[in-house]
Design an enzyme around this catalytic site. Structure first.
Site, mmCIF file in Angstrom:
data_model
loop_
_atom_site.group_PDB
_atom_site.id
_atom_site.type_symbol
_atom_site.label_atom_id
_atom_site.label_comp_id
_atom_site.label_asym_id
_atom_site.label_seq_id
_atom_site.Cartn_x
_atom_site.Cartn_y
_atom_site.Cartn_z
ATOM 1 N N ASP A 168 -92.403 -6.594 37.956
ATOM 2 C CA ASP A 168 -92.219 -8.012 38.251
ATOM 3 C C ASP A 168 -92.806 -8.259 39.643
ATOM 4 O O ASP A 168 -93.997 -8.482 39.767
ATOM 5 C CB ASP A 168 -90.729 -8.361 38.149
ATOM 6 C CG ASP A 168 -90.455 -9.837 38.245
ATOM 7 O OD1 ASP A 168 -91.055 -10.608 37.472
ATOM 8 O OD2 ASP A 168 -89.645 -10.233 39.096
ATOM 9 N N ASP A 226 -82.701 -6.333 29.869
ATOM 10 C CA ASP A 226 -81.446 -7.033 29.672
ATOM 11 C C ASP A 226 -81.359 -8.324 30.469
ATOM 12 O O ASP A 226 -82.192 -8.612 31.318
ATOM 13 C CB ASP A 226 -80.288 -6.130 30.118
ATOM 14 C CG ASP A 226 -80.188 -6.036 31.630
ATOM 15 O OD1 ASP A 226 -79.117 -6.364 32.167
ATOM 16 O OD2 ASP A 226 -81.169 -5.652 32.289
#
Length: 184
Positions: free
Chosen positions: A111, A167
């Protein structure tokens, strides 16, 4: 506290599938062959960054033919939200002395790049025989550090994604595909 109270609540948060189970399986087979080619029979140490990469690592481990050991590290930057805290904390380190290993880091997603950048610096300081980074997903639009994996299975836009080990608040890891999370 988790807002999911039922299966219907759980499913409402799955906005859309962006990478199917079949696409993941094909990409993993290709990545396994790439690892085999790089190491040409030499044993490797696969290092999973927990928790998100455990599913990916299990499938990579089964896709390679080179002898491999496994190790685990845990680094946190998200905690329970959908936005990185910006602070990378190593909460579990490797047990192995990696100076006699060809190390392959198996990561779920790049990310901002901070987590992996910090982990690679840490591990390179331990003098492995070689070190490569394989990531399931890369979000280059989000990078805040200059970091590039040696191998990325998929490049995705700036979306918060769940499934296949990824998640949100510890849920959705068991989905067999990658989906966009519905934040509203």
């Amino acid at each position: 506290m988790n807002e999911i109270k039922s299966v219907a609540d759980f499913e409402k948060k799955i906005k859309r599938v962006i990478i199917t189970k079949e696409e993941i399986a094909q990409a993993i087979e290709k990545a396994g062959k790439e690892i085999d080619k790089i190491y040409d029979g030499r044993p490797i140490l696969l290092v999973s960054i927990l928790k998100g990469a455990f599913v990916f690592m299990a499938d990579i481990c089964r896709s390679v033919s080179v002898p491999c050991e496994i190790g685990f590290m845990c680094a946190k930057s998200y905690y329970s939200g959908t936005v990185s805290s910006g602070v990378v904390q190593i909460t579990m380190d490797l047990e192995q002395d990696i100076s006699n290993y060809h190390v392959v880091i198996i990561e779920d997603i790049i990310d901002t790049g901070r987590t992996l950048n910090d982990i690679v610096k840490l591990l390179k300081g331990r003098n492995p025989l070689s070190l490569h980074v394989f990531t399931l997903l890369d979000k280059p639009d989000r990078h805040v550090v200059d970091f590039k994996a040696d191998y990325s299975l998929f490049t995705i836009p700036d979306l918060f994604v769940i499934g296949y080990g990824l998640d949100c608040g510890e849920l959705y890891r068991s989905l067999p595909y990658i989906a966009e999370y519905e934040e509203k």
